[in-house]
Design a protein around this motif. Structure first.
Motif, PDB file in Angstrom:
ATOM      1  N   GLU A 147       0.676  -1.135   0.122  1.00  0.00           N
ATOM      2  CA  GLU A 147       0.081  -0.113   0.021  1.00  0.00           C
ATOM      3  C   GLU A 147       0.939   1.350   0.051  1.00  0.00           C
ATOM      4  OE1 GLU A 147      -2.434  -0.800   3.395  1.00  0.00           O
ATOM      5  OE2 GLU A 147      -4.186  -1.279   2.282  1.00  0.00           O
ATOM      6  N   ILE A 180      -0.338  12.792  -5.910  1.00  0.00           N
ATOM      7  CA  ILE A 180       0.528  11.785  -6.687  1.00  0.00           C
ATOM      8  C   ILE A 180       1.708  12.127  -7.454  1.00  0.00           C
ATOM      9  CG2 ILE A 180       0.327   9.350  -7.531  1.00  0.00           C
ATOM     10  CD1 ILE A 180      -2.754   9.130  -6.939  1.00  0.00           C
ATOM     11  N   TYR A 207      -3.299   3.404  -0.184  1.00  0.00           N
ATOM     12  CA  TYR A 207      -4.085   2.616  -0.929  1.00  0.00           C
ATOM     13  C   TYR A 207      -3.280   1.428  -1.809  1.00  0.00           C
ATOM     14  CZ  TYR A 207      -7.028   6.566  -0.984  1.00  0.00           C
ATOM     15  OH  TYR A 207      -8.035   7.570  -0.716  1.00  0.00           O
ATOM     16  N   VAL A 214      -1.282  -0.978  -4.030  1.00  0.00           N
ATOM     17  CA  VAL A 214      -0.522  -0.972  -5.495  1.00  0.00           C
ATOM     18  C   VAL A 214      -0.552  -2.062  -6.264  1.00  0.00           C
ATOM     19  CG1 VAL A 214       1.701  -0.210  -6.617  1.00  0.00           C
ATOM     20  CG2 VAL A 214       0.931   1.051  -4.307  1.00  0.00           C
ATOM     21  N   LEU A 218      -2.927   2.196  -8.993  1.00  0.00           N
ATOM     22  CA  LEU A 218      -3.335   2.570  -7.677  1.00  0.00           C
ATOM     23  C   LEU A 218      -4.750   2.286  -7.738  1.00  0.00           C
ATOM     24  CD1 LEU A 218      -1.278   5.528  -7.078  1.00  0.00           C
ATOM     25  CD2 LEU A 218      -1.065   3.449  -5.802  1.00  0.00           C
TER      26      LEU A 218
END
Length: 237
Positions: free
Chosen positions: A63, A71, A95, A97, A111
């Motif tokens: 994550e 980002i 989140y 990956v 993502l």
């Protein structure tokens, strides 16, 4: 013959970068049909069994911490250009990956911000924080060292100076084996994810998968290994 065809196909896919390099940077992402830029957005509609049939595998590697929701995607070894974040922000959080793999390569980096299939797609652009060096600069992720990274914008200021940050990113990039997640400061949850990029260097596009309300469900950077959401080479299709 099939090897030559695959090489030519990869070259032609790379050539699309130049076809789109004349697009004006002042235009909105909504001005382009994302599906015309990438033929691989349909991969997210496939079941695991369908992906396997097309020689695509998906692996969740961890994550990414996004405390600002801004980002940054960049080649961690390029220091001469800025590292602007994507123009669209997401809700701060942590989140997963996901890497899509095919033909022995990392075909896409993803993502995931929420479940479900995107209702529409949008070309992801970068914040234009200065006049562009070339016309399509803020439309592409430039990779010159066969490795790319995702990180929160806050990583860019977490070090005491720019040289320290560059040294840290270079040290991680030069030590990875296909992919890794690393934390710059022990005890701090902020982290960086790095991964190999398709067949190597290039100029790659990223795409937002949006729900019906226009909120991001996922961000995908396409490394042009797949074609029409298929990971098989031409001889195996």
């Amino acid at each position: 013959m099939s090897g030559w065809s695959d090489a030519l196909r990869r070259f032609l896919r790379r050539g699309r970068v130049w076809l789109f390099s004349d697009l004006p940077v002042v235009a909105s992402p909504a001005d382009w049909d994302a599906a015309e830029i990438s033929s691989n957005l349909g991969v997210f509609a496939l079941s695991f069994a369908e992906m396997a049939e097309r020689n695509i595998t998906a692996i969740t590697i961890g994550e990414l911490e996004l405390p600002t929701g801004e980002i940054v995607a960049c080649d961690p070894l390029i220091t001469g250009l800025g590292r602007p974040p994507f123009s669209r922000k997401v809700k701060p959080g942590r989140y997963p990956v996901i890497l899509l793999q095919a033909q022995g390569c990392i075909a896409a980096a993803v993502l995931r911000f929420g479940p479900g299939l995107p209702a529409r797609w949008e070309l992801a652009t970068f914040v234009a924080d200065r006049p562009p060096v070339y016309k399509s600069e803020f439309l592409e992720l430039i990779v010159d060292d066969a490795v790319a990274s995702f990180m929160d914008k806050s990583v860019l200021t977490i070090m005491s100076d720019q040289e320290e940050l560059d040294d840290y990113l270079a040290g991680v990039a030069c030590s990875i084996d296909r992919f890794c997640i690393d934390s710059p400061i022990e005890g701090n949850p902020i982290n960086v994810v790095m991964f190999d990029t398709g067949y190597g260097d290039g100029s790659y596009r990223s795409f937002w998968g949006l729900d019906a309300a226009g909120e991001p469900l996922l961000l995908m950077t396409d490394f042009e290994v797949l074609e029409n959401a298929d990971g098989r080479n031409e001889a195996d299709r």
